[in-house]
Design a protein around this motif. Structure first.
Motif, PDB file in Angstrom:
ATOM      1  N   SER A 104     -97.500 -10.804 115.566  1.00 19.35           N
ATOM      2  CA  SER A 104     -98.529  -9.757 115.600  1.00 19.35           C
ATOM      3  C   SER A 104     -98.842  -9.355 117.029  1.00 19.35           C
TER       4      SER A 104
ATOM      5  N   THR B 151     -95.955  -7.322 118.311  1.00 17.50           N
ATOM      6  CA  THR B 151     -95.965  -5.977 117.728  1.00 17.50           C
ATOM      7  C   THR B 151     -96.998  -5.091 118.400  1.00 17.50           C
TER       8      THR B 151
ATOM      9  N   SER C  47     -91.112  -2.015 118.195  1.00 18.20           N
ATOM     10  CA  SER C  47     -91.840  -3.170 117.649  1.00 18.20           C
ATOM     11  C   SER C  47     -91.044  -3.867 116.557  1.00 18.20           C
ATOM     12  N   LEU C  48     -90.415  -3.095 115.658  1.00 21.71           N
ATOM     13  CA  LEU C  48     -89.629  -3.704 114.592  1.00 21.71           C
ATOM     14  C   LEU C  48     -88.362  -4.367 115.145  1.00 21.71           C
TER      15      LEU C  48
ATOM     16  N   VAL D  35     -89.569  -7.631 116.488  1.00 22.84           N
ATOM     17  CA  VAL D  35     -89.892  -8.535 115.381  1.00 22.84           C
ATOM     18  C   VAL D  35     -88.617  -9.103 114.772  1.00 22.84           C
TER      19      VAL D  35
ATOM     20  N   PHE E  76     -94.589  -5.566 108.905  1.00 26.65           N
ATOM     21  CA  PHE E  76     -94.928  -5.167 110.271  1.00 26.65           C
ATOM     22  C   PHE E  76     -94.738  -3.665 110.484  1.00 26.65           C
TER      23      PHE E  76
ATOM     24  N   GLY F  50     -97.544  -1.233 111.892  1.00 23.21           N
ATOM     25  CA  GLY F  50     -97.331  -0.240 112.950  1.00 23.21           C
ATOM     26  C   GLY F  50     -97.862   1.126 112.580  1.00 23.21           C
TER      27      GLY F  50
END
Length: 271
Positions: free
Chosen positions: A53, A56, A91-92, A95, A123, A127
């Motif tokens: 988290s 992200t 971000s993905l 992750v 996630f 986002g």
């Protein structure tokens, strides 16, 4: 412009912690029943979700900062598309890399596509929520800034009108009073001196109260009396100002408003 909430230190610390816990509980509910949560709950996995988290949110925040600094000229729709695409992809990607590394180097086997997809979907939704909150706050802040600018312009206009209103009587009254004074001083110096006193009283009142927004009716009435006396030199004592107003000191007016009113009445009336 005030800082957006995503840059607030309190939000950055608490959001990752709270959201990480919620994500872990959500993943447990997806893969297990409510009764099995106590059996499958793991502190280590909880810490991993919290770390993901933070990764992200911080990666999306950095993307937002880069876009605000280097692509500030984009219109709102283009910024929305670019920011949404960039934040989700970066971000993905982080992750996916982080969770794959955790499974490979800590747990000891490769994560399955089904579990990976669950993490990416959860996630990805986070986002989207992050960007919705950002653009909601951004749009609200821009709207508030626009309204504050309008209020500031309106305030400046009101102040300008207010200053103009308070000084509106000065030029014409001064010219006429000096003209009358020149004629009077050749015939009666004492009357001319009295005329000067009334004129000085009016302008002294204006100077003393030039920074005030309101004065009492009693003060305004006293200054208006000086104006009536001054105008009577030209109108041969045909003007009278009388009033019986209880609690006049509790009634307030804009400084000079009564003076302007009386002067306007006299100028537009056949005496």
């Amino acid at each position: 412009m005030n800082r957006l909430f995503i840059h607030n230190a309190f939000f950055r610390i608490c959001s990752g912690l709270i959201f990480g816990v919620l994500i872990y509980l959500l993943i447990l509910l997806i893969n297990n029943t409510v009764e099995d949560i106590n059996k499958t709950f793991s502190d280590q996995e909880l810490y991993v979700c919290i770390a993901l988290s933070y990764i992200t949110f911080e990666s999306m925040r950095m993307v937002v900062r880069v876009l605000d600094r280097y692509f500030n000229g984009l219109d709102f729709q283009r910024k929305l598309i670019v920011q949404l695409t960039a934040t989700l992809l970066i971000s993905l990607g982080l992750v996916a890399f982080s969770i794959s590394s955790y499974y490979r180097w800590v747990i000891g086997f490769t994560i399955g596509y089904g579990e990976l997809n669950i993490f990416l979907i959860v996630f990805g939704i986070s986002g989207l929520l992050y960007n919705i909150l950002y653009f909601s706050h951004f749009y609200l802040q821009r709207e508030n800034k626009s309204r504050m600018e309008q209020e500031a312009k309106l305030h400046e206009k009101v102040e300008a009108d207010f200053s103009s209103f308070k000084s509106e009587i000065n030029p014409d009254l001064l010219y006429e009073s000096l003209e009358c004074l020149i004629l009077t001083i050749h015939h009666d110096a004492d009357v001319a001196e009295e005329q000067i006193d009334y004129l000085a009283g009016i302008y002294r009142y204006s100077l003393v109260n030039r920074h005030k927004e309101l004065v009492s009716l009693e003060e305004e009435f006293a200054a208006a009396g000086n104006l009536v006396h001054l105008l009577n030199f030209k109108n041969h004592d045909q003007l009278r100002l009388t009033a019986e107003i209880p609690q006049a000191n509790e009634i307030h007016l804009i400084p000079g408003s009564l003076i302007v009113t009386i002067d306007s009445i006299v100028r537009n009336t056949l005496i």
